[in-house]
Design an enzyme around this catalytic site. Structure first.
Site, PDB file in Angstrom:
ATOM      1  N   LYS A  33      85.202 -44.600  38.632  1.00 38.98           N
ATOM      2  CA  LYS A  33      84.050 -43.799  37.993  1.00 38.98           C
ATOM      3  C   LYS A  33      83.831 -42.611  39.114  1.00 38.98           C
ATOM      4  O   LYS A  33      84.433 -42.692  40.252  1.00 38.98           O
ATOM      5  CB  LYS A  33      83.030 -44.738  37.852  1.00 38.98           C
ATOM      6  CG  LYS A  33      82.448 -45.236  39.425  1.00 38.98           C
ATOM      7  CD  LYS A  33      81.564 -46.412  39.139  1.00 38.98           C
ATOM      8  CE  LYS A  33      80.993 -47.001  40.682  1.00 38.98           C
ATOM      9  NZ  LYS A  33      80.681 -48.526  40.461  1.00 38.98           N
ATOM     10  N   ARG A 126      69.639 -54.597  37.278  1.00 37.51           N
ATOM     11  CA  ARG A 126      70.375 -53.014  36.773  1.00 37.51           C
ATOM     12  C   ARG A 126      70.391 -53.290  35.265  1.00 37.51           C
ATOM     13  O   ARG A 126      69.683 -53.893  34.402  1.00 37.51           O
ATOM     14  CB  ARG A 126      71.024 -52.498  37.613  1.00 37.51           C
ATOM     15  CG  ARG A 126      71.328 -50.979  37.524  1.00 37.51           C
ATOM     16  CD  ARG A 126      72.402 -50.377  38.434  1.00 37.51           C
ATOM     17  NE  ARG A 126      73.853 -51.067  38.272  1.00 37.51           N
ATOM     18  CZ  ARG A 126      74.752 -50.771  39.043  1.00 37.51           C
ATOM     19  NH1 ARG A 126      74.570 -49.483  39.932  1.00 37.51           N
ATOM     20  NH2 ARG A 126      75.826 -51.047  38.852  1.00 37.51           N
ATOM     21  N   TYR A 236      72.425 -22.028  62.649  1.00 36.92           N
ATOM     22  CA  TYR A 236      71.177 -21.882  62.180  1.00 36.92           C
ATOM     23  C   TYR A 236      70.020 -22.408  62.846  1.00 36.92           C
ATOM     24  O   TYR A 236      70.195 -23.740  63.246  1.00 36.92           O
ATOM     25  CB  TYR A 236      70.981 -22.370  60.741  1.00 36.92           C
ATOM     26  CG  TYR A 236      71.733 -21.525  59.528  1.00 36.92           C
ATOM     27  CD1 TYR A 236      71.303 -20.170  59.512  1.00 36.92           C
ATOM     28  CD2 TYR A 236      72.638 -22.036  58.821  1.00 36.92           C
ATOM     29  CE1 TYR A 236      71.986 -19.282  58.406  1.00 36.92           C
ATOM     30  CE2 TYR A 236      73.262 -21.238  57.663  1.00 36.92           C
ATOM     31  CZ  TYR A 236      72.911 -19.980  57.403  1.00 36.92           C
ATOM     32  OH  TYR A 236      73.487 -19.109  56.713  1.00 36.92           O
ATOM     33  N   MET A 284      76.813 -24.209  55.171  1.00 38.40           N
ATOM     34  CA  MET A 284      77.256 -24.757  53.812  1.00 38.40           C
ATOM     35  C   MET A 284      78.857 -24.659  53.771  1.00 38.40           C
ATOM     36  O   MET A 284      79.362 -25.733  53.290  1.00 38.40           O
ATOM     37  CB  MET A 284      76.555 -23.585  52.635  1.00 38.40           C
ATOM     38  CG  MET A 284      77.082 -24.015  51.392  1.00 38.40           C
ATOM     39  SD  MET A 284      76.546 -22.747  50.169  1.00 38.40           S
ATOM     40  CE  MET A 284      74.816 -22.901  50.436  1.00 38.40           C
TER      41      MET A 284
END
Ligand code: PLP
Length: 342
Positions: A33, A126, A236, A284
């Site tokens: 998955k 669940r 940053y 990023m």
């Protein structure tokens, strides 16, 4: 051209599957998955599809399953994450096997000719029926899921509850409960195991009884190297200030690629076996490391995960679990399968 690569060692993956099979004596429902936990479902399914030890695949949703069918995966595909009315035609067309865990799912199925597995909630809290017996000719499997495999007492309670339910299903072909960590309970009445993480070479427990081997290497290239003076801010918000003249390297891998920002100023990456500290905030697309103790140059590769440093270890440094870290690996990282000599 290549800036970041995830290498998948085919032979290690296959060897891990064989070891899981030998330990449990049960064939494997390979959980792929979420794009095989971010590794690449296409690549992993390809590696596993011809293995006798692999019984079938499990994914979260119909969309993931269709992608596998489109790449000619023939084995049974289990849909773990529920179904909706609009899924039905696809389930039939692509011959998929839903897991039914709610009366609404049964209603959705109606009287269509679709075989399915029934799921029991034995303490996971669940998906799953609590203790109702579902009587239906189309049931071919029964399953449950451990919530806390590191807790022996609770896990054995779950096994006991599951056994009570399984008794009522005499003619099903598949009974499965054990995940990678849950394997240690060697549940005597299950017929298959349902594993993901361990196949990929990550040990789910400290003293894991199966000698699975790391199968993944994650690496990225250095795009710039330079000296900055003492007392110079890095990245940053200037969260790191150099204490001396420092040789820094800019690595083409940032939080958009899956390197958690929580590793800023605290984690390390690896250059030729040597640890290089992460300096300042991870950005990023780039991360800055201290290359002072190395002769690294532009174009060289920096390793993020390798045989010595697992996703599990990196996740621990980042304050998370390997599952989350791996699922965050971005699509722009190139996946490379290192082929086994067959
Ligand atoms: C993800 C998942 C698994 C596989 O768990 P691993 O720890 O990766 O082996 C098994 N069963 C269910 C229901 C899952 O959601």
């Amino acid at each position: 051209m290549k800036r970041a690569v995830l290498e998948i060692d085919e032979e290690k993956i296959r060897e891990n599957v064989r070891k899981l099979y030998r330990f449990s004596g049960k064939r494997i429902i390979a959980v792929i998955k979420a794009d095989a936990y971010g590794i690449g479902a296409k690549e992993i399914a390809q590696i596993l599809s011809d293995m006798e030890e692999v019984d079938s695949f499990a994914v979260a949703c119909v969309k993931e399953a269709i992608q596998l069918r489109k790449q000619a995966i023939k084995k049974e595909i289990l849909i773990l994450g529920g179904i909706f009315p609009e899924d039905l035609d696809f389930i039939e067309e692509y011959q998929l096997t839903p897991v039914i865990s709610d009366h609404e799912h049964l209603k959705i199925l109606g009287n269509r000719d679709i075989k399915f597995h029934v799921k029991y909630d034995t303490g996971m809290g669940r998906l799953g029926f609590l203790n109702e017996i579902i009587k239906d000719e189309r049931i071919i499997g029964v399953m449950s899921h451990f919530s806390s495999p590191t807790n022996r007492e609770f896990s054995l309670l779950q096994v006991k509850r599951f056994e009570e339910m399984v008794k009522h299903y005499r003619n099903v072909q598949k009974i499965h409960m054990e995940s990678s960590a849950g394997l240690i309970y060697k549940v005597p009445f299950t017929t298959h195991i349902r594993v993901g993480l361990a196949i990929y070479g990550e040990k789910p427990l400290k003293n894991y009884p199966i000698d699975i081997k790391p199968a993944l290497r994650l690496k990225a290239r250095i795009i710039s190297v330079k000296y900055v003076p003492e007392d110079y801010p890095i990245s940053y918000s200037r969260t790191f200030i150099t204490k001396r003249r420092t040789r820094i390297g800019i690595v083409a891998f940032g939080y958009a690629d899956g390197l958690m920002k929580s590793l800023s100023n605290k984690g390390y990456l690896i250059y030729k076996g040597k640890r290089v500290s992460i300096l300042g905030n991870i950005t990023m697309d780039m991360t800055i490391v201290d290359l002072s103790e190395t002769d690294a140059k532009v174009g060289d590769w920096i390793e993020i995960v390798n045989e010595e440093r697992s996703f599990t270890a990196l996740a621990k440094d980042a304050g998370t679990i390997p599952y989350e870290l791996m699922c965050n690996l971005s699509k722009r990282i190139e996946r490379m399968v290192l082929k086994a000599d067959k």
